[in-house]
Design a protein around this motif. Structure first.
Motif, short mmCIF file in Angstrom:
data_model
loop_
_atom_site.label_atom_id
_atom_site.label_comp_id
_atom_site.label_asym_id
_atom_site.label_seq_id
_atom_site.Cartn_x
_atom_site.Cartn_y
_atom_site.Cartn_z
N UNK A 1 -9.58 14.41 -6.24
CA UNK A 1 -9.67 13.58 -7.44
C UNK A 1 -8.52 13.86 -8.40
N UNK A 2 -8.10 15.12 -8.45
CA UNK A 2 -6.95 15.47 -9.29
C UNK A 2 -5.70 14.77 -8.78
N UNK A 3 -5.57 14.75 -7.44
CA UNK A 3 -4.43 14.07 -6.84
C UNK A 3 -4.41 12.58 -7.16
N UNK A 4 -5.57 11.93 -7.13
CA UNK A 4 -5.63 10.50 -7.44
C UNK A 4 -5.18 10.23 -8.87
N UNK A 5 -5.54 11.15 -9.76
CA UNK A 5 -5.20 10.96 -11.18
C UNK A 5 -3.70 11.21 -11.43
N UNK A 6 -3.18 12.29 -10.84
CA UNK A 6 -1.81 12.70 -11.13
C UNK A 6 -0.77 11.91 -10.35
N UNK A 7 -1.16 11.38 -9.19
CA UNK A 7 -0.17 10.72 -8.34
C UNK A 7 -0.73 9.41 -7.78
N UNK A 8 -0.80 8.36 -8.59
CA UNK A 8 -1.26 7.06 -8.07
C UNK A 8 -0.31 6.58 -6.98
N UNK A 9 -0.88 6.07 -5.91
CA UNK A 9 -0.05 5.66 -4.77
C UNK A 9 -0.64 4.42 -4.12
N UNK A 10 0.19 3.41 -3.93
CA UNK A 10 -0.23 2.21 -3.22
C UNK A 10 -0.20 2.48 -1.72
N UNK A 11 -1.20 1.97 -0.98
CA UNK A 11 -1.13 2.07 0.48
C UNK A 11 -0.03 1.16 1.01
N UNK A 12 0.45 1.40 2.24
CA UNK A 12 1.52 0.56 2.78
C UNK A 12 1.21 -0.93 2.76
N UNK A 13 -0.06 -1.32 3.01
CA UNK A 13 -0.42 -2.73 3.09
C UNK A 13 -0.23 -3.46 1.76
N UNK A 14 -0.14 -2.71 0.65
CA UNK A 14 0.03 -3.33 -0.68
C UNK A 14 1.46 -3.22 -1.20
N UNK A 15 2.36 -2.66 -0.41
CA UNK A 15 3.74 -2.54 -0.85
C UNK A 15 4.39 -3.91 -0.99
N UNK A 16 5.20 -4.06 -2.02
CA UNK A 16 5.93 -5.31 -2.24
C UNK A 16 7.08 -5.39 -1.25
N UNK A 17 7.05 -6.40 -0.39
CA UNK A 17 8.14 -6.57 0.57
C UNK A 17 8.15 -5.54 1.68
N UNK A 18 7.04 -4.81 1.87
CA UNK A 18 7.02 -3.79 2.91
C UNK A 18 6.84 -4.36 4.31
N UNK A 19 6.28 -5.55 4.39
CA UNK A 19 6.11 -6.17 5.70
C UNK A 19 4.94 -5.63 6.49
N UNK A 20 4.05 -4.88 5.85
CA UNK A 20 2.89 -4.35 6.56
C UNK A 20 1.79 -5.40 6.62
#
Length: 285
Positions: A147-166
């Protein structure tokens, strides 16, 4: 004269040996709290339910921070390319081309994460009651630090990357059960991908089964489960492989907490404990 000399030497040796020190009330209380004890079913069910509700509440209450999460995803993707280990895109597209396989992986991702974890907890409760509390502590501490990691380091999964092509395999193949896509996506924080608790929990299950199972085939399955989970989270574009590293680090923290509290790793504790009322705390020598 000789007897006097021998007696004097013996007295000196006895004085040199440390004498037992009586426990203080605080030490006795700590030893009693740390001692393995038989788990209570009603308490464990309530604890698991409340803990998962709290985990979901806090995880989803973390600000989504979309812009920062996408920047972090771009950074991780570039870093993996620098390492020469940016294989997620290839795996995602290869699996997406086999409909039955990708659909199976979608359901795997949505269900086994909970089913197998709860199954291992039930097995521990029934077959290893003396190790249950310590092993459960590992799981809870792992989840708590995530939970600490979610708060300190928000991260989009590959499928939501802009222009990632996933490929978002749940969205494309219209499978149910994922809180990450489709109609259910608004009920879950989309940008809490680091660390991966699919890996943290599956590795907890795998190591627990490997350490405690009596039959070889079960131990092999214990090791295969987190390995297959890693393939699934990458193939469905829900995580980078570095998210799995984050999950492993969280699990290591969980084991450290249990080791410090119980004085031993969970599998080293006694399998069985006496019924309530018969348990005795041995005095310190």
């Amino acid at each position: 004269m000789g007897e006097t000399t021998v007696t004097t030497q013996q007295e000196r040796l006895e004085e040199a040996v440390p004498q037992p020190v009586a426990d203080t009330p605080g030490q006795r209380l700590l030893r009693r709290v740390r001692a393995p004890r038989r788990p209570r079913l009603w308490f464990e069910i309530l604890l698991i339910a409340v803990s998962y509700w709290t985990y979901s509440l806090i995880r989803n209450a973390v600000p989504e921070q979309r812009a920062e999460a996408l920047r972090n995803a771009d950074w991780i993707w570039r870093f993996e390319h620098q390492l020469g280990l940016a294989f997620e895109h290839s795996v995602n597209h290869a699996v997406n081309g086999v409909t039955w396989l990708v659909v199976g992986m979608n359901y795997y991702y949505a269900t086994l994460h909970f089913v197998i974890t709860l199954g291992v907890l039930v097995w521990l409760y029934r077959s290893h009651p003396g190790r249950y509390a310590a092993t459960r502590t590992v799981l809870f501490a792992t989840t708590g630090v995530a939970l600490v990691g979610y708060y300190l380091y928000p991260l989009a999964p590959p499928r939501l990357m802009t222009g990632g092509g996933f490929v978002d395999t749940v969205l494309v193949h219209q499978t149910w059960g994922s809180m990450a896509s489709g109609d259910l996506k608004n009920m879950s924080n989309q940008y809490a991908a680091m660390p991966s608790m699919h890996i943290g929990w599956s590795l907890w299950c795998g190591l627990t089964v490997f350490a405690l199972a009596a039959v070889p085939w079960a131990r092999v399955l214990g090791l295969l489960y987190p390995a297959l989970t890693l393939v699934v989270i990458v193939a469905t574009a829900n995580h980078f492989w570095l998210d799995a590293v984050g999950g492993i680090l969280c699990l290591a923290f969980g084991y450290l907490v249990a080791r410090l509290w119980y004085g031993a790793l969970p599998h080293s504790l006694p399998r069985l404990v006496p019924p309530k009322g018969e348990q005795r705390i041995p005095a310190k020598p």
